[in-house]
Enzyme design. Structure first.
Site, PDB file in Angstrom:
ATOM      1  N   SER D  50      -6.661  -5.765   0.275  1.00  0.00           N
ATOM      2  CA  SER D  50      -6.753  -4.341   0.541  1.00  0.00           C
ATOM      3  C   SER D  50      -5.575  -3.671  -0.151  1.00  0.00           C
ATOM      4  CB  SER D  50      -6.734  -4.092   2.045  1.00  0.00           C
ATOM      5  OG  SER D  50      -7.061  -2.758   2.291  1.00  0.00           O
ATOM      6  N   GLU D  51      -5.838  -2.545  -0.812  1.00  0.00           N
ATOM      7  CA  GLU D  51      -4.827  -1.995  -1.718  1.00  0.00           C
ATOM      8  C   GLU D  51      -3.570  -1.504  -1.001  1.00  0.00           C
ATOM      9  OE1 GLU D  51      -7.998  -1.081  -1.503  1.00  0.00           O
ATOM     10  OE2 GLU D  51      -8.293   1.072  -1.857  1.00  0.00           O
ATOM     11  N   ASN D  52      -3.627  -1.362   0.329  1.00  0.00           N
ATOM     12  CA  ASN D  52      -2.400  -1.006   1.032  1.00  0.00           C
ATOM     13  C   ASN D  52      -1.493  -2.208   1.263  1.00  0.00           C
ATOM     14  OD1 ASN D  52      -4.479  -1.806   2.843  1.00  0.00           O
ATOM     15  ND2 ASN D  52      -3.318  -1.024   4.568  1.00  0.00           N
ATOM     16  N   SER D  92       1.049  -4.493  -4.606  1.00  0.00           N
ATOM     17  CA  SER D  92      -0.365  -4.645  -4.288  1.00  0.00           C
ATOM     18  C   SER D  92      -1.233  -4.174  -5.462  1.00  0.00           C
ATOM     19  CB  SER D  92      -0.703  -3.846  -3.029  1.00  0.00           C
ATOM     20  OG  SER D  92      -2.067  -3.983  -2.717  1.00  0.00           O
TER      21      SER D  92
END
Lengths: 232, 224, 232, 224
Positions: D50-52, D92
């Site tokens: 997940s990009e976070n 990330s």
């Protein structure tokens, strides 16, 4: 979960082809993957390009210098290419003076950042380091906010040899103190990352998610250093 | 004159260390500059940085008490200190390029009156040893140099222009040699403090660059 | 050691001048410095440029949207500038539609990398993100290894407001899980970094050197969130 | 015809998830695509990203068991899973731009036969919501799209060329709509699987782009 644990260093470096670019971390002895280097020495791959802070032979143990001396390296990309002292003529320096090996000299910060760029999908970056020096000659220059910069390119590896403190079965890695040095960016920059681990590899879930320095997605093969391995 | 005592290396480094200010982040290069860490005024609140990724390390480790995982940029074993933190190499140079380092102290082969200096390559030898010097020299807020005033052969090292390939242009602010302390200003070298027993004329004689001798020239300050 | 501990959020944001660029981390509520934002709202600085993943008003608590609604923001730099749903018209969307506030829309990865570049002294970098889209129009393009990239510039802040899990007196910070998000790069990119901490600030030396996410050299002011503070 | 049942959103996402291969690193966009995480073949060894900044998170957290410090890119509370690790936002997206993500699944307003798609901006509204979509679309190894076949007004969404500002050019490989599964090839949309009860002609009628109907056209596969 894919098994990334190999039973020996020899097995872990098997098939590494001639002509590969191999990244070797290590600084002042810490984080230097001596067991994997010894295995690559036994394996015998040739025409390698090595990426490393220096060209090795810094002590009487196995290091990058062992591969240089064995004639396995065609080129070194590093931050030190001359003898640190006129009396200290390493095999690398001798071969380099005789044009038997190539070298590319890169400022240490640029070296680290070029690997980070490779790992991070950055096509190139501007840095003020080396501007006005011989090493900036021929490089593209650009003034940004009144300051001159040079354009630097990502540095990719086919393999990274890593020395870690702890690892779990997924390949998550932790380093201890200044052992970390180039290990993180090399694991990011290389296609295949092979790790020697100073502690028993633990089950996934045993390392704190907040305290992992290299996520397992970057790691392909791991070997725990056995009692008779090369420790420091 | 060759017999006249010059300054000890430790005195040169002590003198530069006296300039460190509270809260300064200080990076000490390999070799002579690490001697600076032997003298840091205890009333000063200095933060050490080493380019191999350690911030806030302590003095050199005693023999037998070395931690193989904790070295400075010279590969010397250092000690942990409360508040110490570790970064990987790219993030450590992010600190440097990001302008966080208040002063870097380095050795040099040559320093020029325009602030250029050379410390990585001798043309008679192939290749060079840059390490982190170019990054530090280009990006630290201040560059201090500690070096002998003359070559072994007695040649000058404080020059009008560097003859060796330079490490960075126009960055040297302060220089300690075994003959004194020199500030580099837009007008060139200013002799701020002379070694005991040496007068400005004697120092000028061993120097290629024209030295500016200010009215408030002092004797070299030693560690209290 | 310099004292970085402030006794209140109001004291910590005192003197923040009109016209400053302020960076606000936070993603899905975690790592969002709500107490500092509330203090900045009370303090009343105007003509601010905000850097944030979105323009706030995502729940009924204080967030960046509070400052937008109060008219303190002249511009937002973020990855979301439209209503996520036509029915969800935030004060920002309303003001933006009425040209009462400026906005710069930046892809999230580019936003994060631009701040990392600012902190890392990188003058600019090439990324493939956004190539071929409206957002790449007018940007400098360059083909690198057969792939088109756009040039992106560092994004500096005057202030970063940070929300951390743990801190020590030197300013070393730790984050918990996805609370970390933009906090690290914002602390690097800003001149003055102000932190609200979810736990009591411990003595220097109590946090493991290997487990510090932001070294104290990047941190200027800290306040522990009191029991009556805004928690999540 | 409007009464004829179409595919459920969950079935569309299940179908895309069936394509995930062992060891794939999978990034699921906000909205419909997160439904994919409801069905991942348990014999498959998928790694979530997940990009976070979270790699290897588990299913959505049960109500009352949420951890306020652990969310996915949609802001939903997820669970920890053995082997999970955390990165900061720039690192990330280093994973994403570095080409580590094997597939990203997103929603879209429009998809074109040349692989372009649009999911961030409607010209009638000022501004847009990009989030991490442009980075993911440009850099993931594969882009899968899950969306309704037609707009609410019945207009086409599988187009010859996108009319809305695109998110990335030429990247969509596979598309699930409520009428079937479509592969995007250099020749354009290929209807691979049709929704039960829908024949290719009926689907073509609701599609602007010319569909290629292969001889091995199949019925839509549902979760076992």
């Amino acid at each position: 979960m894919k098994n990334k644990i190999y039973s020996s260093f020899d097995q872990a470096v098997e098939g590494l082809p001639d002509g590969s670019t191999v990244m070797f971390p290590g600084f002042g002895g810490g984080g230097l993957p001596r067991n994997l280097i010894a295995a690559l020495h036994r394996q015998g791959a040739k025409d390698l390009t090595g990426v490393s802070n220096n060209a090795g032979a810094l002590d009487d143990k196995v290091d990058v210098g062992t591969l240089v001396e064995a004639g396995q390296m065609k080129k070194m990309i590093c931050a030190f290419t001359a003898a640190t002292h006129p009396s200290r003529i390493t095999p690398f320096v001798q071969m380099y003076n005789n044009d038997e090996i190539d070298a590319e000299l890169v400022p240490q910060g640029t070296l680290a950042e070029r690997m980070r760029a490779a790992g991070a999908g950055i096509g190139g970056f501007y840095t003020p380091s080396s501007v006005g020096t011989e090493l900036a000659e021929g490089k593209e220059h650009r003034e940004i906010n009144g300051r001159m910069h040079v354009l630097e390119h990502p540095l990719f590896g086919d393999y990274a040899f890593i020395r870690a403190w702890k690892a779990d079965t997924f390949g998550n890695l932790q380093f201890r103190l200044t052992q970390r040095n180039f290990n993180v960016v090399m694991a990011m920059a290389a296609t295949v990352t092979i790790v020697e681990v100073e502690n028993e590899i633990v089950e996934a879930g045993e390392l704190e998610p907040d305290h992992i320095h290299v996520p397992g997605i970057y790691v392909d093969r791991m070997v725990t250093i056995p009692p008779d391995g090369i420790w420091y | 004159m060759a017999e006249k005592p010059k300054l000890e290396r430790q005195a040169m480094c002590d003198r530069l260390a006296m300039e460190f200010q509270d809260e300064w982040i200080v990076n000490l290069g390999v070799g002579m500059p690490t001697l600076c860490s032997n003298y840091v005024d205890p009333s000063r609140d200095i933060i050490t940085h080493s380019e191999n990724g350690v911030i806030g390390y302590g003095p050199l480790a005693e023999e037998g008490k070395e931690d193989g995982h904790l070295v400075n940029a010279g590969g010397q074993f250092v000690t942990a200190q409360p508040g110490m933190s570790i970064l990987h190499h790219a993030d450590s140079f992010a600190v440097i390029r990001g302008g966080m380092v208040d002063v870097t102290v380095m050795g040099a082969y040559e320093v020029a009156g325009n602030g250029d200096f050379a410390n990585w390559r001798i043309p008679s030898r192939k290749g060079g040893g840059i390490g982190g010097a170019m990054d530090l020299a280009a990006c630290a807020k201040r560059v201090f140099i500690a070096m002998e005033h003359n070559t072994r052969e007695g040649g000058p090292k404080l020059l009008n222009r560097c003859t060796l390939p330079i490490t960075a242009p126009g960055v040297v602010k302060l220089l300690a040699t075994d003959l004194g302390l020199f500030e580099i200003t837009p007008e060139g070298f200013v002799l701020r403090e002379h070694a005991p027993g040496w007068n400005p004329e004697e120092i000028q004689e061993l120097t290629e660059a024209k030295l500016i001798i200010p009215p408030d020239l002092k004797e070299f300050r030693f560690r209290a």
